[in-house]
Motif scaffolding. Structure first.
Motif, short mmCIF file in Angstrom:
data_model
loop_
_atom_site.label_atom_id
_atom_site.label_comp_id
_atom_site.label_asym_id
_atom_site.label_seq_id
_atom_site.Cartn_x
_atom_site.Cartn_y
_atom_site.Cartn_z
N MET A 110 0.83 -1.21 0.00
CA MET A 110 0.00 0.00 0.00
C MET A 110 0.86 1.26 0.00
O MET A 110 0.53 2.26 -0.64
N SER A 111 1.96 1.20 0.74
CA SER A 111 2.87 2.35 0.79
C SER A 111 3.45 2.63 -0.59
O SER A 111 3.56 3.80 -1.01
N LEU A 147 0.71 4.20 -2.76
CA LEU A 147 0.47 5.61 -2.40
C LEU A 147 1.56 6.53 -2.93
O LEU A 147 1.30 7.66 -3.31
N SER A 148 2.80 6.01 -2.91
CA SER A 148 3.90 6.85 -3.39
C SER A 148 3.79 7.14 -4.88
O SER A 148 4.38 8.10 -5.39
N GLN A 186 0.82 7.60 -6.39
CA GLN A 186 -0.45 8.28 -6.63
C GLN A 186 -0.22 9.70 -7.15
O GLN A 186 0.56 10.46 -6.58
N ASN A 236 -1.32 11.68 2.12
CA ASN A 236 -1.16 10.25 2.39
C ASN A 236 -1.38 9.89 3.86
O ASN A 236 -1.14 8.75 4.26
N ARG A 239 0.30 10.75 6.46
CA ARG A 239 1.57 10.40 7.11
C ARG A 239 2.12 11.58 7.88
O ARG A 239 1.81 12.74 7.58
N THR A 248 -0.25 6.85 11.96
CA THR A 248 -0.67 7.71 10.87
C THR A 248 -0.89 9.12 11.42
O THR A 248 -0.98 9.32 12.64
#
Length: 489
Positions: free
Chosen positions: A186-187, A190-191, A193, A293, A295, A310
């Motif tokens: 998932m990480s 997301l990077s 996206q 994200n 983060r 998160t």
């Protein structure tokens, strides 16, 4: 070019024997029983410590590069010991294999303890007996004395996928492994996206970040103010000094205020940058992406407490910590302390020892903690102890706390963490680990690994606590049991 180890015990054992064990070597020992059994034991040990890496911190705090050269050296040492000694030198064999051949790569003391515990399964006199198994399932063992082909045939019969029990772990370890793999995937997604999308009537990325900035500005706590201190908070002692715990509080205040100031200034700046009033710096650009994200922005992380949460959960955690510190300032020293609230819990531990050392005129270097798990819930603790501190808020990983037997117990299926009761940290002179206890390391986060800071202490490891158990300590060592101050989310 790299040479990655194969996955699974079966593939690992097949490659180790295929590359390092020749027919003439296998049949050429003057002590065939000891040689063949211990050779299998070494191969299983090598596979075990390599495969433990897939469980992340449950397996090893640090991912070590154990490779085939370690096994090759250990096999050569084993052969020499057997040929030059009348009897098997078990102690020397364990020391050279564990502390030197493999242990030379290990830099963490708790990983070294785990390595020697794993080795103690395979490098023991019982391995010479045919009925000795390496795990409860009975699937893994050193096969009966026979030809090399019969050993390879046994290896081929092993399961492709290994159950956690062969490592001494609970079945939850597989859940942890799969969760970590999913989070990594998932990480990565997301990077990749994109920031902006074409068309549609939804909110733009700028709108989302502006909303979050406004929200976090409202939620951001006020600065901790020493001027609000109550009459019992900063009392000067007869020796003219502040209490050690009060000094610890002032140090924590400095760290929290620095973080709060950084949050406020960066939140103001990112709103201005989005509106085009100031230049979007690299820090603000990274903060923009982190907000999208969910983060923690790196500009905050640099001055933050250790956390893997998160962004939304991190802000709530910050508010809780600051509220506790504010209550301490106003109302004086609390009866019990949640250990996770501190930036630097090691400093809090040292302050507790220093308080005892001053009161009893003992050298602080001779002091350590002894531990007792309290039956009183933290919210019902109204007065602190005469010596030491009451601490709560720790979570067990790899095991659970049995509230009926008041002992360590195996984890419940599907439950990764279990809240520990409050614990009395009591300073003692020359304390030694009590029998019937497990020395459980405490870490700030689930990553467990840390680096040495300028204070000479780890940035993650805090202190070992002793928890009562009716099982051998090795069981919990192999399961990777530790206590955590902060959960991932």
């Amino acid at each position: 070019m790299t040479n990655e180890p194969p996955k699974g015990f079966r593939a690992n054992l097949m490659r180790s024997f295929g590359n390092l064990v020749k027919e003439e070597d296998y049949e050429g020992s003057i002590k065939p029983v000891e040689w063949k059994k211990l050779l299998c034991g070494l191969a299983f040990f090598h596979a075990n410590i390599q495969e433990r890496r897939k469980f992340g911190p449950l397996g090893w705090n640090i991912r070590y590069a154990f490779d085939e050269s370690d096994l090759e050296t250990s096999i050569a040492v084993l052969r020499r010991f057997l040929e030059q000694q009348d009897t098997v030198p078990w102690d020397a064999l364990n020391y050279v294999t564990g502390h030197i051949n493999y242990g030379g790569r290990v830099t963490d003391d708790w990983d070294r303890r785990c390595l020697m515990s794993v080795l103690s399964i395979y490098m023991v006199p019982d391995i010479l007996k045919d009925g000795y198994n390496f795990s409860k399932s009975g699937t893994y063992f050193a096969p009966k004395i026979g030809s090399l082909s019969s050993v390879l045939q046994y290896f081929e019969s092993l399961p492709i996928a290994d159950d956690p029990e062969v490592f001494g772990m609970h079945e939850n370890a597989n859940v942890t492994f799969n969760t970590n793999e999913s989070l990594l995937l998932m990480s990565t997604i997301l990077s990749l996206q994109p920031r902006s999308t074409g068309g549609g009537v939804g909110k733009s990325s700028d709108d989302l970040v502006l909303e979050l900035a406004e929200q976090y500005e409202v939620e951001c706590p006020q600065l901790l103010d020493e001027g609000k201190a109550g009459p019992t908070t900063f009392i000067i002692q007869p020796n003219g000094l502040l209490p050690s715990l009060a000094i610890c509080l002032t140090q924590e205040m400095v760290k929290f205020n620095r973080l709060i100031n950084r949050m406020r200034s960066s939140l103001r700046d990112i709103k201005k940058a989005i509106r085009g009033l100031i230049v979007m710096s690299s820090d603000l650009d990274a903060m923009y992406t982190a907000f999208l994200n969910n983060r923690l922005p790196s500009i905050w992380e640099k001055v933050s407490f250790a956390s893997l949460k998160t962004l939304g959960s991190w802000v709530k955690d910050l508010v809780y910590r600051v509220n506790f510190m504010d209550s301490w300032i106003i109302n004086g020293q609390p009866a019990a302390f949640p250990l996770p609230v501190f930036f630097f819990p090691q400093g809090f531990m040292t302050a507790s020892l220093q308080t005892y050392a001053r009161e009893h005129m003992e050298a602080i270097d001779n002091l350590s903690f002894e531990y007792s798990v309290l039956h009183t819930p933290p919210n019902q603790i109204l007065t602190g102890p005469e010596d030491g501190v009451f601490v709560f808020g720790l979570y067990l990983e790899g095991a659970r706390w049995d509230n009926d037997l008041w002992l360590l117990a195996d984890s419940s299926p599907g439950r990764m963490y279990d809240l520990l009761p409050a614990i009395h940290f009591k300073p003692a002179v020359g304390h030694k680990q009590a029998p019937g206890t497990y020395e459980c390391p405490v870490y700030k986060t689930a990553v467990r690994k840390g680096v040495l800071s300028t204070t000479g202490m780890s940035t993650n490891y805090v202190v070992p606590i002793e928890l009562p158990t009716n099982s051998p300590e090795q069981k919990w060592i192999l399961a990777g049991v530790a206590a955590l101050c902060n959960l991932t989310d």
